[in-house]
Write a protein that holds these residues in place. Structure first.
Motif, PDB file in Angstrom:
ATOM      1  N   VAL A 164      39.854  34.403  34.341  1.00  0.00           N
ATOM      2  CA  VAL A 164      40.248  36.129  34.399  1.00  0.00           C
ATOM      3  C   VAL A 164      41.522  36.212  35.133  1.00  0.00           C
ATOM      4  CG1 VAL A 164      37.564  36.661  34.216  1.00  0.00           C
ATOM      5  CG2 VAL A 164      38.770  36.308  36.436  1.00  0.00           C
ATOM      6  N   ARG A 165      42.077  37.336  34.843  1.00  0.00           N
ATOM      7  CA  ARG A 165      43.269  37.780  35.609  1.00  0.00           C
ATOM      8  C   ARG A 165      42.903  38.764  36.673  1.00  0.00           C
ATOM      9  NH1 ARG A 165      44.216  39.899  30.515  1.00  0.00           N
ATOM     10  NH2 ARG A 165      45.316  38.431  28.966  1.00  0.00           N
ATOM     11  N   MET A 166      43.882  38.454  37.778  1.00  0.00           N
ATOM     12  CA  MET A 166      43.515  39.595  38.926  1.00  0.00           C
ATOM     13  C   MET A 166      44.926  39.850  39.384  1.00  0.00           C
ATOM     14  SD  MET A 166      40.814  37.569  41.104  1.00  0.00           S
ATOM     15  CE  MET A 166      41.889  36.349  41.916  1.00  0.00           C
ATOM     16  N   PRO A 167      45.204  41.287  39.571  1.00  0.00           N
ATOM     17  CA  PRO A 167      46.534  41.479  40.388  1.00  0.00           C
ATOM     18  C   PRO A 167      46.405  41.257  41.797  1.00  0.00           C
ATOM     19  CG  PRO A 167      45.161  43.453  39.499  1.00  0.00           C
ATOM     20  CD  PRO A 167      44.517  42.431  39.124  1.00  0.00           C
ATOM     21  N   GLN A 168      47.363  40.806  42.364  1.00  0.00           N
ATOM     22  CA  GLN A 168      47.317  40.627  43.898  1.00  0.00           C
ATOM     23  C   GLN A 168      48.321  41.593  44.369  1.00  0.00           C
ATOM     24  OE1 GLN A 168      48.864  37.243  46.013  1.00  0.00           O
ATOM     25  NE2 GLN A 168      46.848  37.073  46.880  1.00  0.00           N
ATOM     26  N   TYR A 169      47.720  42.607  45.161  1.00  0.00           N
ATOM     27  CA  TYR A 169      48.826  43.612  45.701  1.00  0.00           C
ATOM     28  C   TYR A 169      49.274  43.115  47.140  1.00  0.00           C
ATOM     29  CZ  TYR A 169      46.880  46.366  41.940  1.00  0.00           C
ATOM     30  OH  TYR A 169      46.831  46.945  40.676  1.00  0.00           O
ATOM     31  N   GLY A 170      50.323  43.704  47.659  1.00  0.00           N
ATOM     32  CA  GLY A 170      50.579  43.395  49.085  1.00  0.00           C
ATOM     33  C   GLY A 170      52.073  43.525  49.151  1.00  0.00           C
ATOM     34  N   GLY A 171      53.203  43.075  48.076  1.00  0.00           N
ATOM     35  CA  GLY A 171      54.317  43.086  48.171  1.00  0.00           C
ATOM     36  C   GLY A 171      55.103  44.291  47.663  1.00  0.00           C
ATOM     37  N   VAL A 172      56.380  44.166  47.783  1.00  0.00           N
ATOM     38  CA  VAL A 172      57.256  45.399  47.128  1.00  0.00           C
ATOM     39  C   VAL A 172      57.161  44.965  45.483  1.00  0.00           C
ATOM     40  CG1 VAL A 172      59.485  46.485  46.968  1.00  0.00           C
ATOM     41  CG2 VAL A 172      58.404  45.555  49.119  1.00  0.00           C
ATOM     42  N   GLY A 173      57.068  46.204  44.776  1.00  0.00           N
ATOM     43  CA  GLY A 173      57.329  45.932  43.306  1.00  0.00           C
ATOM     44  C   GLY A 173      55.792  45.784  42.613  1.00  0.00           C
ATOM     45  N   ARG A 174      56.063  45.094  41.432  1.00  0.00           N
ATOM     46  CA  ARG A 174      54.672  44.664  40.743  1.00  0.00           C
ATOM     47  C   ARG A 174      53.946  43.737  41.289  1.00  0.00           C
ATOM     48  NH1 ARG A 174      56.362  43.517  34.631  1.00  0.00           N
ATOM     49  NH2 ARG A 174      54.078  43.721  34.600  1.00  0.00           N
ATOM     50  N   PRO A 175      52.543  43.960  41.333  1.00  0.00           N
ATOM     51  CA  PRO A 175      51.669  43.210  41.923  1.00  0.00           C
ATOM     52  C   PRO A 175      51.817  41.584  41.241  1.00  0.00           C
ATOM     53  CG  PRO A 175      50.332  44.601  40.492  1.00  0.00           C
ATOM     54  CD  PRO A 175      51.917  45.217  40.563  1.00  0.00           C
ATOM     55  N   GLU A 176      51.529  40.818  42.059  1.00  0.00           N
ATOM     56  CA  GLU A 176      51.601  39.266  41.302  1.00  0.00           C
ATOM     57  C   GLU A 176      50.374  39.145  40.517  1.00  0.00           C
ATOM     58  OE1 GLU A 176      52.451  34.734  42.753  1.00  0.00           O
ATOM     59  OE2 GLU A 176      51.539  36.173  44.142  1.00  0.00           O
ATOM     60  N   LEU A 177      50.339  38.431  39.653  1.00  0.00           N
ATOM     61  CA  LEU A 177      49.153  38.028  38.664  1.00  0.00           C
ATOM     62  C   LEU A 177      48.549  36.779  38.916  1.00  0.00           C
ATOM     63  CD1 LEU A 177      47.642  39.804  36.312  1.00  0.00           C
ATOM     64  CD2 LEU A 177      48.785  38.295  34.705  1.00  0.00           C
ATOM     65  N   LEU A 178      47.430  36.906  39.334  1.00  0.00           N
ATOM     66  CA  LEU A 178      46.659  35.496  39.647  1.00  0.00           C
ATOM     67  C   LEU A 178      45.515  35.395  38.553  1.00  0.00           C
ATOM     68  CD1 LEU A 178      45.986  35.702  43.466  1.00  0.00           C
ATOM     69  CD2 LEU A 178      47.841  34.648  42.193  1.00  0.00           C
ATOM     70  N   TYR A 179      45.314  34.056  38.393  1.00  0.00           N
ATOM     71  CA  TYR A 179      44.175  33.664  37.538  1.00  0.00           C
ATOM     72  C   TYR A 179      43.104  32.772  38.137  1.00  0.00           C
ATOM     73  CZ  TYR A 179      47.774  34.645  33.920  1.00  0.00           C
ATOM     74  OH  TYR A 179      48.649  35.271  33.178  1.00  0.00           O
ATOM     75  N   ARG A 180      42.009  33.056  37.986  1.00  0.00           N
ATOM     76  CA  ARG A 180      40.669  32.441  38.463  1.00  0.00           C
ATOM     77  C   ARG A 180      39.698  32.117  37.298  1.00  0.00           C
ATOM     78  NH1 ARG A 180      36.556  35.533  40.330  1.00  0.00           N
ATOM     79  NH2 ARG A 180      35.951  33.913  41.959  1.00  0.00           N
ATOM     80  N   ILE A 181      38.854  30.908  37.894  1.00  0.00           N
ATOM     81  CA  ILE A 181      37.880  30.880  36.973  1.00  0.00           C
ATOM     82  C   ILE A 181      36.413  31.127  37.760  1.00  0.00           C
ATOM     83  CG2 ILE A 181      36.333  28.968  35.925  1.00  0.00           C
ATOM     84  CD1 ILE A 181      38.822  27.263  35.249  1.00  0.00           C
ATOM     85  N   PRO A 182      35.716  32.258  37.344  1.00  0.00           N
ATOM     86  CA  PRO A 182      34.566  32.577  38.114  1.00  0.00           C
ATOM     87  C   PRO A 182      33.471  31.384  38.218  1.00  0.00           C
ATOM     88  CG  PRO A 182      35.016  34.242  36.313  1.00  0.00           C
ATOM     89  CD  PRO A 182      35.645  32.970  35.982  1.00  0.00           C
ATOM     90  N   PRO A 183      32.819  31.404  39.391  1.00  0.00           N
ATOM     91  CA  PRO A 183      31.684  30.149  39.612  1.00  0.00           C
ATOM     92  C   PRO A 183      31.064  29.919  38.511  1.00  0.00           C
ATOM     93  CG  PRO A 183      31.985  31.626  41.438  1.00  0.00           C
ATOM     94  CD  PRO A 183      32.813  32.715  40.241  1.00  0.00           C
ATOM     95  N   GLU A 184      30.732  30.775  37.583  1.00  0.00           N
ATOM     96  CA  GLU A 184      29.738  30.589  36.741  1.00  0.00           C
ATOM     97  C   GLU A 184      29.854  29.920  35.356  1.00  0.00           C
ATOM     98  OE1 GLU A 184      30.859  34.861  36.245  1.00  0.00           O
ATOM     99  OE2 GLU A 184      30.319  33.405  37.775  1.00  0.00           O
ATOM    100  N   SER A 185      31.471  29.849  35.319  1.00  0.00           N
ATOM    101  CA  SER A 185      32.029  29.443  33.940  1.00  0.00           C
ATOM    102  C   SER A 185      31.949  27.809  34.214  1.00  0.00           C
ATOM    103  CB  SER A 185      33.519  29.620  33.981  1.00  0.00           C
ATOM    104  OG  SER A 185      33.515  31.225  33.961  1.00  0.00           O
TER     105      SER A 185
END
Length: 221
Positions: A200-221
């Motif tokens: 799944v994709r997850m936007p990570q906020y905290g910096g200036v500008g567009r949020p960084e896009l993170l990817y992760r695999i849920p535990p059940e996958s």
């Protein structure tokens, strides 16, 4: 029938694996052993088609067993089984010619898929005419039918394994660095995992500008 040697030191797991393998049409368990030494002794007297090989054994590492099998000229194939989420381990397994890699705990459906693919691989016969024939046969073994054009199963497995090691998520840049590919290439594989429903994709906020896009695999996958 395709004969299988189950190599697993945990009694309950070994019995479960034996039952699982015998449930798959066309497969039969030739033996169950609890250590690397037992496995090598068994193979010297009883050839098998496939080894379901746990990597963490009480007397030696499973990759050492695989090296000894290759050095002895034994032609059986190997599916490695382990609970380790170690990218380097996956790379070493692939380099030794291990055909497939199963992460514990796995379900019967997962093992059934691997064994069914292996059975199709064994059925592929005839003369290799060109590169397309080679790709088709290897694709059957490694399950490449679900890959987009231009993607490689080994690289996809490495990307997925790295994501599993980082449950909080990773950027395409971080994945590319870990897998030894460019950020753009890493993003292609990550987006493919998302399309398959694995990641799944997850936007990570905290910096200036567009949020960084993170990817992760849920535990059940």
């Amino acid at each position: 029938m395709i004969s299988v040697l189950v190599v697993e030191d945990e009694e309950i797991t070994a019995e479960a694996n034996r039952i699982y393998v015998n449930r798959v049409p066309g497969f039969e368990v030739a033996g169950v052993v609890r250590s690397g030494g037992e496995a090598l002794r068994f193979l010297r007297r009883t050839p098998v088609d496939l080894i379901l090989l746990d990597l963490y054994l009480p007397d030696m590492h499973g990759l050492e067993v695989c090296r000894a099998v290759r050095a002895g000229g034994l032609l059986c194939d190997v599916i490695a089984v382990t609970s380790a989420r170690d990218l380097a381990m996956v790379r070493r397994a692939v380099s030794l010619g291990i055909s497939q890699y199963l992460l514990k705990p796995f379900t019967f459906a997962t093992l059934n898929e691997k064994l069914t693919g292996y059975a199709r691989f064994k059925e592929e016969a005839g003369e290799i005419v060109g590169q397309g024939d080679v790709d088709r046969v290897l694709g059957t073994l490694r399950g490449r039918s679900d890959l987009q054009k231009g993607l490689a199963r080994d690289t996809l497995d490495l990307v997925a394994a790295e994501l599993r090691r980082r449950p909080a998520g990773m950027s395409a840049q971080a994945v590319g660095t870990a897998a030894g590919v460019s950020r753009v290439t890493a993003r292609r594989y990550l987006e493919h995992l998302v399309e398959l429903g694995v990641a799944v994709r997850m936007p990570q906020y905290g910096g200036v500008g567009r949020p960084e896009l993170l990817y992760r695999i849920p535990p059940e996958s």
